[in-house]
Write an enzyme that holds these catalytic residues in place. Structure first.
Site, PDB file in Angstrom:
ATOM      1  N   GLY A 253     -90.584 -60.953 -44.148  1.00  0.00           N
ATOM      2  CA  GLY A 253     -89.736 -61.153 -45.321  1.00  0.00           C
ATOM      3  C   GLY A 253     -88.504 -60.276 -45.371  1.00  0.00           C
ATOM      4  O   GLY A 253     -87.728 -60.384 -46.325  1.00  0.00           O
ATOM      5  N   PRO A 295     -91.785 -59.104 -39.089  1.00  0.00           N
ATOM      6  CA  PRO A 295     -90.545 -59.825 -39.392  1.00  0.00           C
ATOM      7  C   PRO A 295     -90.341 -61.031 -38.483  1.00  0.00           C
ATOM      8  O   PRO A 295     -90.766 -61.029 -37.326  1.00  0.00           O
ATOM      9  CB  PRO A 295     -89.472 -58.776 -39.091  1.00  0.00           C
ATOM     10  CG  PRO A 295     -90.075 -57.939 -38.010  1.00  0.00           C
ATOM     11  CD  PRO A 295     -91.564 -57.907 -38.280  1.00  0.00           C
ATOM     12  N   GLY A 296     -89.710 -62.046 -39.009  1.00  0.00           N
ATOM     13  CA  GLY A 296     -89.258 -63.175 -38.196  1.00  0.00           C
ATOM     14  C   GLY A 296     -87.751 -63.142 -38.193  1.00  0.00           C
ATOM     15  O   GLY A 296     -87.092 -62.688 -37.243  1.00  0.00           O
ATOM     16  N   ARG A 297     -87.196 -63.575 -39.333  1.00  0.00           N
ATOM     17  CA  ARG A 297     -85.741 -63.686 -39.496  1.00  0.00           C
ATOM     18  C   ARG A 297     -84.987 -62.424 -39.066  1.00  0.00           C
ATOM     19  O   ARG A 297     -83.955 -62.509 -38.414  1.00  0.00           O
ATOM     20  CB  ARG A 297     -85.503 -63.933 -40.998  1.00  0.00           C
ATOM     21  CG  ARG A 297     -84.110 -64.084 -41.466  1.00  0.00           C
ATOM     22  CD  ARG A 297     -84.103 -64.134 -43.012  1.00  0.00           C
ATOM     23  NE  ARG A 297     -85.202 -64.873 -43.577  1.00  0.00           N
ATOM     24  CZ  ARG A 297     -85.185 -66.188 -43.816  1.00  0.00           C
ATOM     25  NH1 ARG A 297     -84.091 -66.869 -43.585  1.00  0.00           N
ATOM     26  NH2 ARG A 297     -86.242 -66.783 -44.313  1.00  0.00           N
ATOM     27  N   ARG A 333     -81.860 -75.803 -42.522  1.00  0.00           N
ATOM     28  CA  ARG A 333     -81.922 -74.865 -43.648  1.00  0.00           C
ATOM     29  C   ARG A 333     -81.025 -75.262 -44.828  1.00  0.00           C
ATOM     30  O   ARG A 333     -81.463 -75.172 -45.978  1.00  0.00           O
ATOM     31  CB  ARG A 333     -81.603 -73.437 -43.191  1.00  0.00           C
ATOM     32  CG  ARG A 333     -82.552 -72.918 -42.091  1.00  0.00           C
ATOM     33  CD  ARG A 333     -82.412 -71.437 -41.842  1.00  0.00           C
ATOM     34  NE  ARG A 333     -82.969 -70.672 -42.930  1.00  0.00           N
ATOM     35  CZ  ARG A 333     -82.270 -70.014 -43.809  1.00  0.00           C
ATOM     36  NH1 ARG A 333     -80.949 -69.965 -43.718  1.00  0.00           N
ATOM     37  NH2 ARG A 333     -82.859 -69.379 -44.799  1.00  0.00           N
ATOM     38  N   TYR A 337     -83.083 -75.886 -48.199  1.00  0.00           N
ATOM     39  CA  TYR A 337     -83.079 -74.789 -49.187  1.00  0.00           C
ATOM     40  C   TYR A 337     -81.715 -74.575 -49.842  1.00  0.00           C
ATOM     41  O   TYR A 337     -81.555 -73.622 -50.605  1.00  0.00           O
ATOM     42  CB  TYR A 337     -83.464 -73.452 -48.530  1.00  0.00           C
ATOM     43  CG  TYR A 337     -84.599 -73.534 -47.547  1.00  0.00           C
ATOM     44  CD1 TYR A 337     -85.896 -73.790 -47.974  1.00  0.00           C
ATOM     45  CD2 TYR A 337     -84.379 -73.336 -46.181  1.00  0.00           C
ATOM     46  CE1 TYR A 337     -86.946 -73.860 -47.063  1.00  0.00           C
ATOM     47  CE2 TYR A 337     -85.426 -73.409 -45.272  1.00  0.00           C
ATOM     48  CZ  TYR A 337     -86.706 -73.673 -45.724  1.00  0.00           C
ATOM     49  OH  TYR A 337     -87.737 -73.741 -44.826  1.00  0.00           O
ATOM     50  N   CYS A 371     -77.467 -90.680 -40.626  1.00  0.00           N
ATOM     51  CA  CYS A 371     -77.295 -91.775 -41.565  1.00  0.00           C
ATOM     52  C   CYS A 371     -78.047 -91.431 -42.837  1.00  0.00           C
ATOM     53  O   CYS A 371     -79.068 -92.039 -43.160  1.00  0.00           O
ATOM     54  CB  CYS A 371     -77.834 -93.042 -40.911  1.00  0.00           C
ATOM     55  SG  CYS A 371     -77.268 -94.480 -41.743  1.00  0.00           S
ATOM     56  N   GLU A 372     -77.601 -90.386 -43.510  1.00  0.00           N
ATOM     57  CA  GLU A 372     -78.244 -89.922 -44.740  1.00  0.00           C
ATOM     58  C   GLU A 372     -77.260 -89.028 -45.487  1.00  0.00           C
ATOM     59  O   GLU A 372     -76.718 -88.084 -44.903  1.00  0.00           O
ATOM     60  CB  GLU A 372     -79.537 -89.158 -44.379  1.00  0.00           C
ATOM     61  CG  GLU A 372     -80.297 -88.754 -45.589  1.00  0.00           C
ATOM     62  CD  GLU A 372     -81.793 -88.505 -45.369  1.00  0.00           C
ATOM     63  OE1 GLU A 372     -82.403 -89.087 -44.440  1.00  0.00           O
ATOM     64  OE2 GLU A 372     -82.344 -87.729 -46.166  1.00  0.00           O
ATOM     65  N   TYR A 407     -85.220 -69.853 -37.782  1.00  0.00           N
ATOM     66  CA  TYR A 407     -85.517 -71.131 -38.430  1.00  0.00           C
ATOM     67  C   TYR A 407     -84.381 -72.131 -38.179  1.00  0.00           C
ATOM     68  O   TYR A 407     -84.043 -72.936 -39.038  1.00  0.00           O
ATOM     69  CB  TYR A 407     -85.798 -70.925 -39.931  1.00  0.00           C
ATOM     70  CG  TYR A 407     -86.845 -69.861 -40.169  1.00  0.00           C
ATOM     71  CD1 TYR A 407     -88.165 -70.102 -39.832  1.00  0.00           C
ATOM     72  CD2 TYR A 407     -86.506 -68.600 -40.666  1.00  0.00           C
ATOM     73  CE1 TYR A 407     -89.131 -69.117 -39.999  1.00  0.00           C
ATOM     74  CE2 TYR A 407     -87.467 -67.610 -40.841  1.00  0.00           C
ATOM     75  CZ  TYR A 407     -88.777 -67.882 -40.499  1.00  0.00           C
ATOM     76  OH  TYR A 407     -89.730 -66.905 -40.657  1.00  0.00           O
TER      77      TYR A 407
HETATM   78  N1  LLP Z   1     -95.446 -63.555 -41.744  1.00  0.00           N
HETATM   79  C1  LLP Z   1     -95.938 -64.682 -42.300  1.00  0.00           C
HETATM   80  C2  LLP Z   1     -97.365 -64.792 -42.557  1.00  0.00           C
HETATM   81  C3  LLP Z   1     -95.064 -65.724 -42.634  1.00  0.00           C
HETATM   82  O1  LLP Z   1     -95.548 -66.828 -43.208  1.00  0.00           O
HETATM   83  C4  LLP Z   1     -93.685 -65.601 -42.353  1.00  0.00           C
HETATM   84  C5  LLP Z   1     -92.754 -66.690 -42.663  1.00  0.00           C
HETATM   85  C6  LLP Z   1     -93.229 -64.408 -41.754  1.00  0.00           C
HETATM   86  C7  LLP Z   1     -94.138 -63.392 -41.470  1.00  0.00           C
HETATM   87  C8  LLP Z   1     -91.795 -64.171 -41.411  1.00  0.00           C
HETATM   88  O2  LLP Z   1     -90.969 -64.198 -42.510  1.00  0.00           O
HETATM   89  P1  LLP Z   1     -89.429 -63.714 -42.311  1.00  0.00           P
HETATM   90  O3  LLP Z   1     -89.460 -62.270 -41.889  1.00  0.00           O
HETATM   91  O4  LLP Z   1     -88.833 -64.561 -41.279  1.00  0.00           O
HETATM   92  O5  LLP Z   1     -88.793 -63.913 -43.643  1.00  0.00           O
HETATM   93  N2  LLP Z   1     -88.068 -71.852 -42.911  1.00  0.00           N
HETATM   94  C9  LLP Z   1     -87.768 -70.842 -43.920  1.00  0.00           C
HETATM   95  C10 LLP Z   1     -88.620 -69.636 -43.761  1.00  0.00           C
HETATM   96  C11 LLP Z   1     -90.110 -69.938 -43.802  1.00  0.00           C
HETATM   97  C12 LLP Z   1     -90.919 -68.712 -43.504  1.00  0.00           C
HETATM   98  C13 LLP Z   1     -92.348 -68.995 -43.330  1.00  0.00           C
HETATM   99  N3  LLP Z   1     -93.136 -67.823 -43.098  1.00  0.00           N
HETATM  100  C14 LLP Z   1     -86.274 -70.484 -43.825  1.00  0.00           C
HETATM  101  O6  LLP Z   1     -85.563 -71.091 -43.026  1.00  0.00           O
HETATM  102  O7  LLP Z   1     -85.790 -69.646 -44.570  1.00  0.00           O
END
Ligand code: LLP
Length: 449
Positions: A253, A295-297, A333, A337, A371-372, A407
């Site tokens: 997050g 972290p992902g993002r 995205r 969102y 086409c949307e 993402y």
């Molecule tokens: N851990 C868990 C259990 C999660 O479900 C997620 C994201 C993360 C870590 C990583 O979160 P981050 O650090 O990336 O915020 N598609 C959406 C985001 C969906 C995230 C789902 N879970 C977007 O494009 O913003």
């Protein structure tokens, strides 16, 4: 292979919305060599973001940085973060296989147990259910599981007697950049409800499962103030679970700045807060606890650029549209969102007679080929078309959609029978194709008439 343009300037801050290079490589060359739409990642930015978290901040450091690979799971990116000492989360059998293909081992190496800390699980499967193939693979490979439902505990126990697990707990509150990315509270299907812990611990005991980890993730793209609230709730739940715990995870997050004026979060303050929580729990339990972040993002968003080509410019009444060759099939995205991505323009010809070379700017809506009607990159949450101030562009100019490394590609689809784009990794001035564009034949592979 494309090499660095001579005297290429840094790609990090385009001047007035014009961009000639990405990580020192010419955008025009990248588009010529690989076609558009094209995802381009800057390896050095990913390394820098990994090191932001793997290196100490003041006196504190995360013991484990676990990449939520759902953000960007190309094998080359997984390999890159693995070399930075970052481990991974997997949310599906496919992500487990990706991690293995990128060189991660399925289970902990006992030698990774240092200073009284438990060994690191290189891959953790995190989900609210086991689909049947995931349960088979987790059992076969001995992958550590982060359970988001009590049913998972019992299903695992039947296949792996005496397994150790992590519990993903829903703390009863959550927050995200959109309601769709809020993963806590009653509105979320994720995690084990915080008030049900005593019951779930009983079920774990009956099933012969040991709870060694505790994890909370309240949402994606939230802010540090909301994230900080998690530490207090995790501490309370940890005390309820007790001394069997050896690892706590703050989840993911971590936000990144997408809009002008947004800044990076105070990572030092954040790790300090979690370190204090960890220390108090260590005192209560009488043993060390591994502190993880997931972290992902944060690790990949800023490294990624989506290079598109302007294919039409038109006016609909008083509103002007630039239509590019990427749509929500390529980057979902904005449509999902109302997400904001910075944009810059790489003119096909920057001479004084070209539109982009004129220095003029205008407000335009940017859309794709689908086409949307919702296929608009400049939209707000709720689907309202907005505009962006960009240098004047014409057909053939390249529009670069930025901060698209999380993402982005992973949420791309074959909608409208469009092939998935290629992905390129730029490292040390060299651009390397790390995923080929899908071919027309790929689009109906496996189908029969
Ligand atoms: N851990 C868990 C259990 C999660 O479900 C997620 C994201 C993360 C870590 C990583 O979160 P981050 O650090 O990336 O915020 N598609 C959406 C985001 C969906 C995230 C789902 N879970 C977007 O494009 O913003």
């Amino acid at each position: 292979m494309i090499t660095s343009a001579p005297n290429a300037s840094s790609a990090s801050s385009p001047q007035g919305g014009l961009r000639q290079t990405i990580a020192g490589v010419s955008v025009a060359e990248l588009a010529r060599a690989h076609g558009t739409p094209l995802y381009v990642y800057d390896a050095e930015t990913i390394r820098r973001r990994c090191r932001d978290l793997t290196q100490p901040r003041g006196n504190h450091v995360w013991d484990t940085v676990r990449f939520a690979q759902k953000a960007c799971s190309n094998l080359a990116i997984l390999d890159l973060v693995r070399r930075e000492g970052v481990v991974v989360d997997a949310v599906s059998t496919g992500e487990i296989h990706r991690a293995l293909a990128a060189g991660y081992s399925p289970h902990a190496d006992r030698s990774s147990s240092t200073d009284g800390l438990p060994p690191v699980h290189p891959i953790v499967y995190t989900a609210d259910i086991f689909d049947r193939d995931a349960l088979d693979e987790v059992a076969r490979l001995g992958i550590h599981v982060n359970c988001g439902s009590a049913d998972m505990l019992e299903q695992l126990a039947a296949r792996v007697p005496g397994a150790e697990v992590t519990l993903r707990v829903n703390p009863g509150f959550g927050h995200g950049h959109s309601q769709k990315t809020n993963t806590g509270g009653e509105g979320s299907k994720h995690g084990i409800w915080h008030a049900d812990i005593a019951d779930v611990m009983r079920r774990a005991e009956w099933a012969g499962i040991a709870v060694t980890g505790l994890h909370m993730h309240i949402g994606s793209g939230t802010d540090l103030a909301h994230l900080a609230e998690v530490a207090g709730t995790l501490e309370k739940v940890a005390r309820e679970i007790g001394r069997s715990l050896t690892t706590i995870s703050a989840g993911g997050g971590l936000p990144v700045p997408y809009r002008p004026g947004e800044v990076h979060a105070d990572l030092g303050g954040y790790v300090e807060l979690w370190n204090d929580t960890r220390r108090r729990l260590e005192e209560a339990f009488g043993h060390r606890l591994r502190l993880e972040i997931e972290p992902g993002r944060y690790l990949t968003a800023e490294s990624g650029f989506l290079v598109t080509e302007v294919r039409a410019v038109k006016n609909q009444g008083s509103r002007k549209y630039l239509l590019v060759d990427a749509g929500f099939n390529t980057l979902a995205r904005p449509v999902m969102y109302g997400a904001y991505h910075p944009m810059s323009l790489c003119p096909a010809d920057a001479g004084p007679t070209s539109p982009a070379g004129s220095g003029l700017r205008e407000e335009v809506a940017v859309g794709g080929p689908l086409c949307e009607s919702g296929d608009i990159f400049t939209q707000t949450d709720g689907g309202f078309v907005a505009t962006r101030d960009l240098p004047v562009a014409g057909v053939g100019d390249l529009l670069v959609i930025e901060i698209a490394g999380a993402y982005g590609f992973v949420m791309a689809s074959n909608y409208n029978s469009k092939p998935l784009p290629a992905e390129v990794l730029v490292d040390g001035g060299q651009a390397r194709l790390v995923r080929a564009r899908q071919t027309p034949a790929d689009l109906f592979r496996g189908e029969t008439v």
